[in-house]
Design an enzyme around this catalytic site. Structure first.
Site, PDB file in Angstrom:
ATOM      1  N   LYS A   9       0.842  -1.205   0.000  1.00 22.63           N
ATOM      2  CA  LYS A   9       0.000   0.000   0.000  1.00 22.63           C
ATOM      3  C   LYS A   9       0.881   1.261   0.000  1.00 22.63           C
ATOM      4  CE  LYS A   9      -3.798  -2.465   2.281  1.00 22.63           C
ATOM      5  NZ  LYS A   9      -4.612  -2.601   3.508  1.00 22.63           N
ATOM      6  N   TYR A  49     -11.906  -2.926  -3.505  1.00 25.35           N
ATOM      7  CA  TYR A  49     -12.457  -3.093  -2.165  1.00 25.35           C
ATOM      8  C   TYR A  49     -13.987  -3.045  -2.167  1.00 25.35           C
ATOM      9  CZ  TYR A  49      -7.974  -2.950   0.356  1.00 25.35           C
ATOM     10  OH  TYR A  49      -6.731  -3.248   0.878  1.00 25.35           O
ATOM     11  N   ASN A 112      -1.848  -0.046   7.275  1.00 26.14           N
ATOM     12  CA  ASN A 112      -1.300  -1.374   7.597  1.00 26.14           C
ATOM     13  C   ASN A 112      -0.422  -1.988   6.498  1.00 26.14           C
ATOM     14  OD1 ASN A 112      -3.373  -2.063   5.925  1.00 26.14           O
ATOM     15  ND2 ASN A 112      -4.458  -3.372   7.375  1.00 26.14           N
ATOM     16  N   HIS A 115      -1.598  -5.521   1.494  1.00 30.58           N
ATOM     17  CA  HIS A 115      -2.830  -6.291   1.262  1.00 30.58           C
ATOM     18  C   HIS A 115      -2.462  -7.690   0.802  1.00 30.58           C
ATOM     19  CE1 HIS A 115      -6.549  -7.703  -0.652  1.00 30.58           C
ATOM     20  NE2 HIS A 115      -5.778  -8.047  -1.669  1.00 30.58           N
ATOM     21  N   GLU A 126      -8.760 -11.017  -8.005  1.00 30.43           N
ATOM     22  CA  GLU A 126      -7.883  -9.848  -7.869  1.00 30.43           C
ATOM     23  C   GLU A 126      -6.763  -9.871  -8.910  1.00 30.43           C
ATOM     24  OE1 GLU A 126      -8.833  -9.339  -3.084  1.00 30.43           O
ATOM     25  OE2 GLU A 126      -6.831  -9.983  -3.685  1.00 30.43           O
TER      26      GLU A 126
HETATM   27  P1  GTP Z   1      -6.543  -6.301   3.088  1.00 31.57           P
HETATM   28  O1  GTP Z   1      -5.468  -7.325   2.907  1.00 31.57           O
HETATM   29  O2  GTP Z   1      -6.118  -4.893   2.832  1.00 31.57           O
HETATM   30  O3  GTP Z   1      -7.812  -6.703   2.342  1.00 31.57           O
HETATM   31  O4  GTP Z   1      -6.862  -6.349   4.659  1.00 31.57           O
HETATM   32  P2  GTP Z   1      -7.604  -7.489   5.466  1.00 31.57           P
HETATM   33  O5  GTP Z   1      -8.092  -8.569   4.546  1.00 31.57           O
HETATM   34  O6  GTP Z   1      -6.714  -7.885   6.584  1.00 31.57           O
HETATM   35  O7  GTP Z   1      -8.857  -6.708   6.072  1.00 31.57           O
HETATM   36  P3  GTP Z   1     -10.225  -6.311   5.335  1.00 31.57           P
HETATM   37  O8  GTP Z   1     -10.300  -6.893   3.972  1.00 31.57           O
HETATM   38  O9  GTP Z   1     -11.323  -6.604   6.297  1.00 31.57           O
HETATM   39  O10 GTP Z   1     -10.082  -4.720   5.237  1.00 31.57           O
HETATM   40  C1  GTP Z   1      -9.404  -4.115   4.151  1.00 31.57           C
HETATM   41  C2  GTP Z   1      -8.622  -2.935   4.672  1.00 31.57           C
HETATM   42  O11 GTP Z   1      -9.546  -1.964   5.165  1.00 31.57           O
HETATM   43  C3  GTP Z   1      -7.719  -3.228   5.861  1.00 31.57           C
HETATM   44  O12 GTP Z   1      -6.462  -3.746   5.481  1.00 31.57           O
HETATM   45  C4  GTP Z   1      -7.583  -1.862   6.486  1.00 31.57           C
HETATM   46  O13 GTP Z   1      -6.617  -1.070   5.788  1.00 31.57           O
HETATM   47  C5  GTP Z   1      -8.964  -1.278   6.262  1.00 31.57           C
HETATM   48  N1  GTP Z   1      -9.809  -1.504   7.435  1.00 31.57           N
HETATM   49  C6  GTP Z   1     -10.411  -2.655   7.822  1.00 31.57           C
HETATM   50  N2  GTP Z   1     -11.109  -2.485   8.962  1.00 31.57           N
HETATM   51  C7  GTP Z   1     -10.934  -1.186   9.296  1.00 31.57           C
HETATM   52  C8  GTP Z   1     -11.404  -0.374  10.368  1.00 31.57           C
HETATM   53  O14 GTP Z   1     -12.109  -0.831  11.261  1.00 31.57           O
HETATM   54  N3  GTP Z   1     -11.014   0.943  10.361  1.00 31.57           N
HETATM   55  C9  GTP Z   1     -10.208   1.462   9.397  1.00 31.57           C
HETATM   56  N4  GTP Z   1      -9.865   2.760   9.467  1.00 31.57           N
HETATM   57  N5  GTP Z   1      -9.752   0.740   8.371  1.00 31.57           N
HETATM   58  C10 GTP Z   1     -10.112  -0.566   8.322  1.00 31.57           C
HETATM   59 MG    MG Z   2      -9.185  -8.178   2.799  1.00 33.09          MG
END
Ligand code: GTP
Ligand code: MG
Length: 156
Positions: A9, A49, A112, A115, A126
């Site tokens: 990212k 997303y 974070n 991805h 993807e």
């Molecule tokens: P990705 O690998 O980026 O898809 O992350 P993930 O699979 O571990 O988590 P998810 O798909 O649920 O969420 C995608 C992204 O949204 C996360 O990596 C975070 O950057 C963001 N995100 C998820 N939950 C939160 C939240 O509660 N608050 C905020 N600010 N960002 C969030």
């Molecule tokens: Mg995810």
């Protein structure tokens, strides 16, 4: 073999973590099959997303992903989706184990660093979205030293 989509990212790119991320996947024994540094269009980030479009953090997430270039990659290997998620670590970096990328290099959930696809099926989707041009065709000479396949002296 199985493939996954991994994206560094914008914060990971800005903080100079590209080499670190690649190194962890490479040293594990996974193979890089495609890679590009790109600025992501807003509509493209929304598509990537799309499953999260109803979440309160969605607008901030899209803003984050379009804030600078990302490194999009395809990695291949045995169980690379699930193992890739382990290398990446938990979504919330404060809950991510030390030794994972998020555990070692991040603090906030909205910054974070990386991805990783969460299932083989989503990985396929993807990869098709990010690499419509296709992937590189190659096989590492190290393959028989990483995977339990037939060792043939003349081929190595
Ligand atoms: P990705 O690998 O980026 O898809 O992350 P993930 O699979 O571990 O988590 P998810 O798909 O649920 O969420 C995608 C992204 O949204 C996360 O990596 C975070 O950057 C963001 N995100 C998820 N939950 C939160 C939240 O509660 N608050 C905020 N600010 N960002 C969030
Ligand atoms: Mg995810």
């Amino acid at each position: 073999m199985e493939q996954t989509f991994i994206m560094i990212k914008p914060d990971g790119v800005q903080r100079g973590l590209i080499g670190e991320v690649i190194s962890r996947f490479e040293k594990k024994g996974f193979y890089l099959k495609a890679m590009k540094l790109v600025n992501v269009e807003r509509s493209f980030a929304e598509k990537h997303y799309a499953d999260l479009s109803s979440k309160p953090f969605f607008a901030g997430l899209v803003e984050y992903i379009v804030s600078g270039p990302v490194v999009a990659m395809v990695w291949e290997g045995k169980s690379v989706v699930a193992t890739g998620r382990k290398i990446v670590g938990a979504t919330n970096p404060l809950a991510a184990e030390p030794g994972t990328i998020r555990g070692d290099f991040a603090v906030d959930i909205g910054r974070n660093v990386i991805h990783g696809s969460d299932s083989v099926e989503n990985g396929r989707k993807e990869i098709a979205l990010w690499f419509p041009e296709g992937l590189a065709e190659w096989q590492s000479n190290q393959h028989p030293w990483i995977y339990e396949v037939l060792l043939c002296r003349s081929a190595i």
